[in-house]
Design an enzyme around this catalytic site. Structure first.
Site, PDB file in Angstrom:
ATOM      1  NE  ARG A 121       1.880  -5.160  11.101  1.00  0.00           N
ATOM      2  CZ  ARG A 121       3.030  -4.903  10.465  1.00  0.00           C
ATOM      3  NH1 ARG A 121       4.169  -5.246  11.030  1.00  0.00           N
ATOM      4  NH2 ARG A 121       3.028  -4.291   9.315  1.00  0.00           N
TER       5      ARG A 121
ATOM      6  CE  LYS B 205      -2.088  -1.272   3.873  1.00  0.00           C
ATOM      7  NZ  LYS B 205      -1.465  -2.590   4.167  1.00  0.00           N
TER       8      LYS B 205
ATOM      9  NE  ARG C 246      -4.910  -1.447   9.951  1.00  0.00           N
ATOM     10  CZ  ARG C 246      -3.787  -0.975   9.403  1.00  0.00           C
ATOM     11  NH1 ARG C 246      -3.766   0.180   8.810  1.00  0.00           N
ATOM     12  NH2 ARG C 246      -2.698  -1.695   9.438  1.00  0.00           N
TER      13      ARG C 246
ATOM     14  NE  ARG D 285       5.795  -0.313  10.282  1.00  0.00           N
ATOM     15  CZ  ARG D 285       4.726  -0.495   9.526  1.00  0.00           C
ATOM     16  NH1 ARG D 285       4.649   0.065   8.327  1.00  0.00           N
ATOM     17  NH2 ARG D 285       3.719  -1.214   9.955  1.00  0.00           N
TER      18      ARG D 285
ATOM     19  NE  ARG E 187       7.659  -2.462   6.231  1.00  0.00           N
ATOM     20  CZ  ARG E 187       6.336  -2.455   6.328  1.00  0.00           C
ATOM     21  NH1 ARG E 187       5.606  -1.880   5.398  1.00  0.00           N
ATOM     22  NH2 ARG E 187       5.747  -3.013   7.358  1.00  0.00           N
TER      23      ARG E 187
END
Ligand code: AP5
Ligand code: ZN
Length: 217
Positions: A172, A13, A88, A161, A127
């Protein structure tokens, strides 16, 4: 044009929002980035959100709805925005419809980035972002052109993160399945949902998005 990006954690996203911002001049609104900024500032909102985010849980609807409402009222959002990470939950989707309607606005397209779950954990584990300009990279699929140097700004500092570890990703994904996936039919019924294959290489995903938005105009 106002757009929503829906999709599980790590679907791409944020990566695709950067392209849309450049091409269409829309503003990316990432509720995750906004919350991380609050955590970094040590604000009351940040203090409420931190433990939930670190454990992979969603933050309360009332907190996030109030934050989003303030953000989309800002002058830079009046010519179009991309919602990345909001709504969400059903309550967030309903609140969004109400707040836009009150302003004579609406959502033109909902882009659902579809990615198989077994790919997501690896993407998230790989990431990292530039600590200076925020550009997102991936160890496997999207490393910097010169090792250790940000393509965009030349910085040598990168960060990860706090919630990008495999245990938190499991949580998640559970939250996504339980609370976020159920809002897809709402947008499908209204004819605004475009399913995009998020497992293709990044530039092919971008091409699918462009085609979907071409149909919207
Ligand atoms: P948030 O920051 O929104 O995280 P997320 O939804 O989990 O999504 P990500 O940012 O992890 O993934 P992405 O889809 O943007 O993927 P990216 O482009 O980086 O939320 C974090 C937390 O904040 C939540 O858990 C919650 O606690 C809270 N929160 C936020 N909003 C909330 C709300 N509305 N309500 C309640 N709580 C909220 O890509 C991932 C990696 O893959 C990168 O390394 C990238 O380079 C790579 N990649 C991208 N595309 C491709 C491709 N096509 N092929 C190969 N690799 C790719
Ligand atoms: Zn950079």
């Amino acid at each position: 044009m106002n757009i929503i990006f829906l999709g599980p954690p790590g679907a791409g996203k944020g990566t695709q929002s950067v392209f849309l911002e450049k091409k269409y001049g829309m503003i990316q609104i990432s509720t995750g980035d906004m919350l991380r900024a609050e955590v970094a500032r040590g604000s009351d909102v940040g203090k409420q959100a931190k433990a939930l985010m670190d454990s992979g849980k969603l933050v309360p609807d009332d907190l996030i709805i109030a934050m989003l409402k303030d953000r989309i009222a800002q002058p830079d959002c009046q010519n179009g925005f991309i919602l990345d990470g909001f709504p969400r939950t059903e309550a967030q989707a309903e609140a969004l419809e109400r707040m836009l309607e009150a302003d004579g606005k609406s959502i033109d397209a909902v882009l659902f980035l579809n990615v198989d779950e077994d790919i997501l954990a690896d993407r998230i584990a790989g990431r990292f972002t530039c600590a200076n300009c925020g550009k997102t990279y991936n160890e496997v699929s999207n490393p910097p052109k010169a090792a250790g140097v940000c393509d965009a700004c030349g910085s040598h500092e990168f960060k990860r993160r706090a919630d990008d570890n495999r245990d938190t990703v499991v949580e998640r994904l559970k939250e996504y399945r339980r609370l976020t996936a159920p809002i897809l039919p709402f947008y499908e019924k209204s004819g605004r949902l475009h399913a995009i294959n998020g497992m293709l290489p990044t530039s092919d995903v971008t091409a699918e998005i462009e085609a979907a938005l071409g149909e919207t105009k």
